[in-house]
Scaffold this active site. Structure first.
Site, PDB file in Angstrom:
ATOM      1  N   CYS A  37       0.861  -1.179   0.000  1.00 42.75           N
ATOM      2  CA  CYS A  37       0.000   0.000   0.000  1.00 42.75           C
ATOM      3  C   CYS A  37       0.897   1.230   0.000  1.00 42.75           C
ATOM      4  CB  CYS A  37      -0.930   0.018   1.201  1.00 42.75           C
ATOM      5  SG  CYS A  37      -1.948   1.511   1.283  1.00 42.75           S
ATOM      6  N   GLU A  66     -10.861  -0.150  -4.390  1.00 46.49           N
ATOM      7  CA  GLU A  66      -9.843  -1.056  -3.871  1.00 46.49           C
ATOM      8  C   GLU A  66     -10.476  -2.379  -3.453  1.00 46.49           C
ATOM      9  OE1 GLU A  66      -6.440   0.153  -1.617  1.00 46.49           O
ATOM     10  OE2 GLU A  66      -7.199   2.201  -1.483  1.00 46.49           O
ATOM     11  N   GLY A  71      -2.165   2.399  -6.861  1.00 49.50           N
ATOM     12  CA  GLY A  71      -3.074   2.636  -7.973  1.00 49.50           C
ATOM     13  C   GLY A  71      -2.670   3.843  -8.802  1.00 49.50           C
ATOM     14  N   HIS A 112      -3.710  -4.300 -10.508  1.00 52.11           N
ATOM     15  CA  HIS A 112      -4.488  -3.115 -10.861  1.00 52.11           C
ATOM     16  C   HIS A 112      -5.034  -3.233 -12.274  1.00 52.11           C
ATOM     17  CE1 HIS A 112      -3.271  -0.719  -7.341  1.00 52.11           C
ATOM     18  NE2 HIS A 112      -2.136  -1.392  -7.454  1.00 52.11           N
ATOM     19  N   CYS A 134      -5.149   5.895  -3.500  1.00 53.20           N
ATOM     20  CA  CYS A 134      -4.438   4.611  -3.557  1.00 53.20           C
ATOM     21  C   CYS A 134      -3.087   4.880  -4.196  1.00 53.20           C
ATOM     22  CB  CYS A 134      -5.234   3.587  -4.361  1.00 53.20           C
ATOM     23  SG  CYS A 134      -4.373   1.998  -4.540  1.00 53.20           S
TER      24      CYS A 134
END
Length: 275
Positions: free
Chosen positions: A66, A206, A218, A157, A215
Site C-alpha cells: 500500500c 480497492e 493505484g 491493478h 491509492c
C-alpha cells in the site's frame, strides 16, 4: 494515520505481536462499531530491512503493498524515535521498498518511495488471458465495453481511461471489476480522466475496501498505463489528482516508479477487543 485520506489504523508490533490480525482488521475498520478505517497496518521488526509493514484490508484479507500506508510507516517510525535515518528500507509482501523522508519542523511531512518496477505481464497480475500482457483490452462490464490495461505494482491493478470520472457509478461497477472471473486474486480498479500529459484525475475501487480517497499503488499503476498507452511520457513527473489530494508519480523508461506524497497523523487511542 492517513495518506491523502486513505486511512489506516497503525499498530506498533516492534515489541509485541498482534494475534489474529485478519479479525482485528475487520473489527477496527468498521466505521460504526469500530474506529473506522480502510484497513489495518502492522509495523514489525525485519531481518532484511529497517522495518516490516503488513497491511490488511477492511475485509480482513492481507494485501501485498500500500503506497499511502508505507509513507505513513516512514513517518511513524521517524517521528516516534524508532530511527533517526531519513532514508529507510521497509519490507513488504511485494519486496523491500526505499523511502526518502522530508522533514518540516523536525517531523516527517512528505515521503518519496521507490516503488520498484511495474510489471505488465498478465501472469504477474494475474489475469486470465491468452495474451502475454493485457493492454487496452476490451471487457464487457455492467452492459458497457471498457478498455482495460492491467499493471502489477506488487498488487494487481486494472486501469481504465474515461471522459469523466465524477459521473461514474463506481458503487455499481467497482465490485464487478474486483470480482470478475478474469482476476482470480480480485483486483484494484482505477478510473482515469486525462487532464493533460502531466496531469491525471483518478477514482479508485480497492479490493477488500471499496472506494477510497486515494491509492498510492493505484496512482503508480495509472501513470504506467498512461505511459504504455501513449498518454504520458516516460521520465516525466505526473500529478495524479485523487479525492484526498495529489501524488507526484514518475514512471521511468524501465518501468521503475517513484511516488511522492504526504503522510499525516490523526490521533492515538486504545481499543479493547474480545476475540
Amino acid at each position: 494515520m492517513h495518506g491523502l485520506g486513505n486511512d489506516y489504523i497503525y499498530v506498533n508490533c516492534l515489541e509485541h505481536k498482534l494475534k489474529h490480525p485478519e479479525e482485528v482488521a475487520r473489527i477496527v475498520s468498521d466505521r460504526h462499531f469500530g474506529v473506522g478505517s480502510d484497513g489495518l497496518i502492522l509495523i514489525c521488526p525485519s531481518d532484511r530491512a529497517d522495518f516490516e509493514m503488513r497491511m490488511f484490508n477492511a475485509d480482513g484479507s492481507e494485501g501485498k503493498m500500500c503506497g499511502n500506508a508505507i509513507r505513513c510507516v516512514g513517518k511513524y517510525v521517524y517521528d516516534r524515535g524508532f530511527t533517526d535515518r531519513k532514508t529507510l528500507q521497509i519490507d513488504t509482501r511485494s519486496g523491500v521498498k526505499t523511502l526518502e523522508l522530508t522533514l518540516e519542523d523536525g517531523k516527517v511531512s512528505t515521503v518519496r518511495v521507490d516503488m520498484g518496477r511495474a510489471s505488465l505481464r498478465a501472469r504477474d497480475i494475474p489475469v486470465e488471458t491468452d495474451y502475454d500482457d493485457f493492454v487496452s483490452q476490451p471487457m464487457l462490464v455492467h452492459g458497457e465495453v471498457f478498455l482495460v490495461t492491467c499493471v502489477s505494482m506488487g498488487n494487481p491493478h486494472a486501469v481504465i481511461f474515461c471522459d469523466d470520472v465524477e459521473d461514474l457509478p463506481l458503487e455499481d461497477i467497482g465490485p464487478l471489476f474486483e470480482n470478475h472471473e478474469k482476476f482470480p486474486d480480485r483486483i484494484n480498479t482505477e478510473f482515469i480522466e486525462l487532464v493533460d500529459r502531466q496531469t491525471l484525475k483518478m477514482r479508485v475501487w480497492e479490493r477488500g475496501s471499496g472506494e477510497t480517497f486515494a491509492c498510492g499503488t493505484g496512482a503508480c499503476a495509472a501513470v504506467v498505463a498512461a505511459v504504455v498507452n501513449g498518454h504520458c511520457d516516460a521520465g516525466d513527473e505526473v500529478t495524479v489528482r485523487l479525492r484526498g489530494g495529489e501524488l507526484k508519480i514518475t514512471c521511468r523508461e524501465d518501468f521503475t516508479v517513484l511516488m511522492e506524497g504526504p503522510a499525516s497523523h490523526v490521533f492515538d487511542g486504545v481499543m479493547e477487543i474480545d476475540l
